[in-house]
Design a protein around this motif. Structure first.
Motif, PDB file in Angstrom:
ATOM      1  N   THR B  37       0.877  -1.169   0.000  1.00 55.81           N
ATOM      2  CA  THR B  37       0.000   0.000   0.000  1.00 55.81           C
ATOM      3  C   THR B  37       0.912   1.217   0.000  1.00 55.81           C
ATOM      4  OG1 THR B  37      -1.479  -1.183   1.463  1.00 55.81           O
ATOM      5  CG2 THR B  37      -1.935   1.125   1.137  1.00 55.81           C
ATOM      6  N   GLY B  38       0.745   2.059  -1.007  1.00 57.52           N
ATOM      7  CA  GLY B  38       1.577   3.248  -1.074  1.00 57.52           C
ATOM      8  C   GLY B  38       0.781   4.464  -0.692  1.00 57.52           C
ATOM      9  N   CYS B  39       0.047   4.993  -1.662  1.00 63.09           N
ATOM     10  CA  CYS B  39      -0.684   6.243  -1.451  1.00 63.09           C
ATOM     11  C   CYS B  39      -1.980   6.036  -0.681  1.00 63.09           C
ATOM     12  CB  CYS B  39      -1.007   6.866  -2.799  1.00 63.09           C
ATOM     13  SG  CYS B  39      -2.131   5.856  -3.789  1.00 63.09           S
ATOM     14  N   SER B  42      -5.655   5.537  -4.472  1.00 61.12           N
ATOM     15  CA  SER B  42      -5.909   5.117  -5.859  1.00 61.12           C
ATOM     16  C   SER B  42      -4.974   5.738  -6.885  1.00 61.12           C
ATOM     17  CB  SER B  42      -7.356   5.424  -6.296  1.00 61.12           C
ATOM     18  OG  SER B  42      -8.248   5.315  -5.235  1.00 61.12           O
ATOM     19  N   CYS B  44      -1.108   5.586  -6.871  1.00 60.39           N
ATOM     20  CA  CYS B  44       0.280   5.189  -7.105  1.00 60.39           C
ATOM     21  C   CYS B  44       0.436   3.838  -7.777  1.00 60.39           C
ATOM     22  CB  CYS B  44       1.051   5.200  -5.801  1.00 60.39           C
ATOM     23  SG  CYS B  44       0.652   3.803  -4.715  1.00 60.39           S
ATOM     24  N   GLY B  45      -0.542   2.961  -7.655  1.00 59.47           N
ATOM     25  CA  GLY B  45      -0.456   1.652  -8.315  1.00 59.47           C
ATOM     26  C   GLY B  45       0.384   0.620  -7.585  1.00 59.47           C
ATOM     27  N   CYS B  47      -0.345  -1.086  -5.179  1.00 53.89           N
ATOM     28  CA  CYS B  47      -1.226  -2.163  -4.731  1.00 53.89           C
ATOM     29  C   CYS B  47      -1.819  -2.951  -5.898  1.00 53.89           C
ATOM     30  CB  CYS B  47      -2.354  -1.560  -3.908  1.00 53.89           C
ATOM     31  SG  CYS B  47      -3.380  -0.457  -4.920  1.00 53.89           S
ATOM     32  N   LYS B  57      -6.369  -1.656  -8.843  1.00 53.91           N
ATOM     33  CA  LYS B  57      -5.718  -1.135  -7.649  1.00 53.91           C
ATOM     34  C   LYS B  57      -6.464  -1.707  -6.452  1.00 53.91           C
ATOM     35  CE  LYS B  57      -3.916   2.914  -9.986  1.00 53.91           C
ATOM     36  NZ  LYS B  57      -4.030   4.344 -10.310  1.00 53.91           N
ATOM     37  N   CYS B  59      -6.361  -1.299  -3.401  1.00 58.48           N
ATOM     38  CA  CYS B  59      -6.776  -0.400  -2.319  1.00 58.48           C
ATOM     39  C   CYS B  59      -8.119   0.230  -2.637  1.00 58.48           C
ATOM     40  CB  CYS B  59      -5.736   0.701  -2.088  1.00 58.48           C
ATOM     41  SG  CYS B  59      -5.687   1.957  -3.395  1.00 58.48           S
TER      42      CYS B  59
HETATM   43  S1  FES Z   1      -1.996   2.185  -2.662  1.00 54.21           S
HETATM   44 FE1  FES Z   1      -1.611   3.687  -4.191  1.00 54.21          FE
HETATM   45  S2  FES Z   1      -3.042   3.077  -5.697  1.00 54.21           S
HETATM   46 FE2  FES Z   1      -3.481   1.695  -4.148  1.00 54.21          FE
END
Ligand code: FES
Ligand SMILES: Cc1cc2nc3c(=O)[nH]c(=O)nc-3n(C[C@H](O)[C@H](O)[C@H](O)COP(=O)(O)OP(=O)(O)OC[C@H]3O[C@@H](n4cnc5c(N)ncnc54)[C@H](O)[C@@H]3O)c2cc1C
Ligand code: FES
Lengths: 272, 156
Positions: B37-39, B42, B44-45, B47, B57, B59
């Motif tokens: 999980t980055g951002c 929805s 950063c991709g 996930c 994605k 998340c």
């Molecule tokens: S955590 Fe960044 S798009 Fe899902």
């Protein structure tokens, strides 16, 4: 980040979705692709007590032809719309614009119905529906309605949809051999349009130039009375009320609208 | 609610809260922690996984929405132990990662692209990876890796 608790229900048919939504009350929300709703729920900007997942309703993802119209089920994803051979042939504006929504992951999940129902003024497909003169077919507790795209959007994230009323299908008259263009101005590839323009024949619609998608009436009138595209494009900001935000001032957006309408009219003519 | 998802070919069932996100199901219930999980918004991709073969994605998908469907994560790509998927091999050969945080998502986005378009142009690769952000590599080697994987698969 996770959404606030809610009850999840899944509908297998349109009838079931309408029944479940009616039973749940005013604040129930339909869940289609979830690519507008879930981000808002994670930020707790929207806190519905119950979701009715319509994503699995097979009868709503068709793309077909019938008596001069193309019918697109509300659950057709952006990816399906962009890749449909029928739409690329008959309504290239729609297919092209759907292919410019977000990124591939977003297009695999997001739906045309969700995009119209959500009525974000920065979204691409509402303006395309206006330019193409679409009719929105809904199903609700009190039956079926057919609503012209021009009557559908009433304000910022607001439509004439009543609580529990489901957008089922979008009908497009076949465009015929009229030229088209879609211009989307962004600073980075995946961004939403700072301003966008959809042209289909002599209809011109604007993305993000007011609380709803708009027809550029002054441009259309100028074209109808024989003005050259450049002259007509100079009137693109008339009757708009563009937002001011980090991406640009109102004056900047008005300038963009004139430039992009000019480009769009030029490209549309070259495609006639 | 009870959810049963095929993750990398194994059925994973659990009774989870209705609001459980697919990424949390994958990491916390299935115990597969390569998917990051980055951002969480929805964008950063990181996930990215495949849902019924197409990149999503995770998340921004509820576990409930994936109930009864098939999920593939980067752990599920290799055909066997000590083996690598052609895209993984190409990422290694072309130095397409530095810190590696974006890599699982980037690889899955590339796998999804190649399933839809087995011989993409450089331009097509760049636009297909628009939903995946990398803070390290500057993207050039990632694009090269996807091109290499495409030609390896085309050639084999
Ligand atoms: S955590 Fe960044 S798009 Fe899902
Ligand atoms: C990273 C990212 C980038 C994006 N970029 C763009 C972009 O560039 N351009 C763009 O236009 N959009 C963009 N979007 C939004 C995307 O197009 C969404 O898919 C779309 O706006 C909503 O469709 P959905 O199926 O996901 O709807 P959902 O999120 O499921 O629903 C949205 C709203 O509509 C309602 N709803 C959904 N379907 C129906 C129906 N059939 N009947 C009645 N009500 C319904 C829901 O109750 C909810 O209120 C982006 C989204 C993300 C996450
Ligand atoms: S390798 Fe570090 S974010 Fe891509």
């Amino acid at each position: 980040m996770i959404p606030a608790p809610f009850t999840y229900r899944r509908a297998a048919t349109v009838d079931e979705a309408v029944t479940l939504a009616a039973r749940g009350g005013e604040d129930v929300k339909f869940l289609a692709g979830g690519h507008s709703l879930l981000p808002l729920m994670k930020l707790r900007l929207v806190v519905p007590p119950e979701l009715v997942d319509i994503g699995g309703i097979g009868e709503l993802s068709h793309i077909s032809e019938a008596d001069g119209h193309v019918r697109v089920g509300a659950l057709a994803t952006h990816d399906q719309v962009a890749g449909s051979a029928l739409l690329r042939r008959e309504l290239p504006l729609l297919a092209h614009a759907a292919g410019r929504v977000g990124d591939p992951q977003v297009r695999h999940r997001g739906t045309i119905g969700g995009s119209l129902a959500h009525a974000d003024p920065a979204a691409d497909l509402p303006a395309v529906a206006l330019a193409l003169g679409a009719t929105l077919v809904t199903r609700g507790p009190s039956g079926t309605r057919e609503i012209a795209a021009g009557d559908f959007f009433t304000g910022l994230f607001e439509t004439v949809l009543e609580p529990g009323e489901l957008l089922a299908e979008i009908r497009f008259p076949k465009a015929g051999p009229s030229g088209w263009s879609f211009q989307k101005f962004t600073k980075r590839g995946i961004d939403w349009a700072i301003v966008g323009v959809a042209v289909a024949g002599d209809r011109v619609a604007l993305v993000n130039m007011g609380p709803t998608p708009l027809r550029a009436r002054a441009v259309e009138d100028a074209l109808a009375s024989g003005a050259a595209p450049d002259e007509a494009a100079a009137r693109a900001a008339e009757g708009t009320s563009a937002p001011e935000d980090l991406n640009g001032s109102r004056a900047y957006r008005e300038h963009l609208a004139r430039v992009l309408v000019g480009r769009a009219l030029g490209e549309a003519r070259s495609r006639r | 609610m009870k959810v049963a998802i095929s993750v990398n070919g194994s059925q994973v069932g659990a009774d989870v809260e209705d609001r459980t996100l697919l990424v949390h199901f994958i990491r916390d219930v299935a115990g597969l922690t390569a998917t990051n999980t980055g951002c969480d918004t929805s964008s950063c991709g990181a996930c990215t996984v495949l849902l019924d073969g197409r990149s999503v994605k995770s998340c921004t998908v509820l576990a409930a929405q994936a109930d009864g469907h098939e999920v593939t994560t980067v752990e599920g790509l290799a055909p066997g132990p000590d083996q690598m998927h052609p895209v993984q091999r190409a990422f290694r050969a072309e130095h397409a990662l530095q810190c590696g945080f974006c890599t699982p998502g980037m690889v899955m986005a590339a796998v999804s692209l190649l399933a839809e378009n087995p011989s993409p142009t450089e331009e097509e690769i760049r636009s297909a990876l628009e939903g995946n952000l990398c803070r390290c590599t500057g993207y050039h080697n990632i694009v090269r890796a996807v091109l290499a994987a495409a030609s390896e698969r085309g050639g084999s």
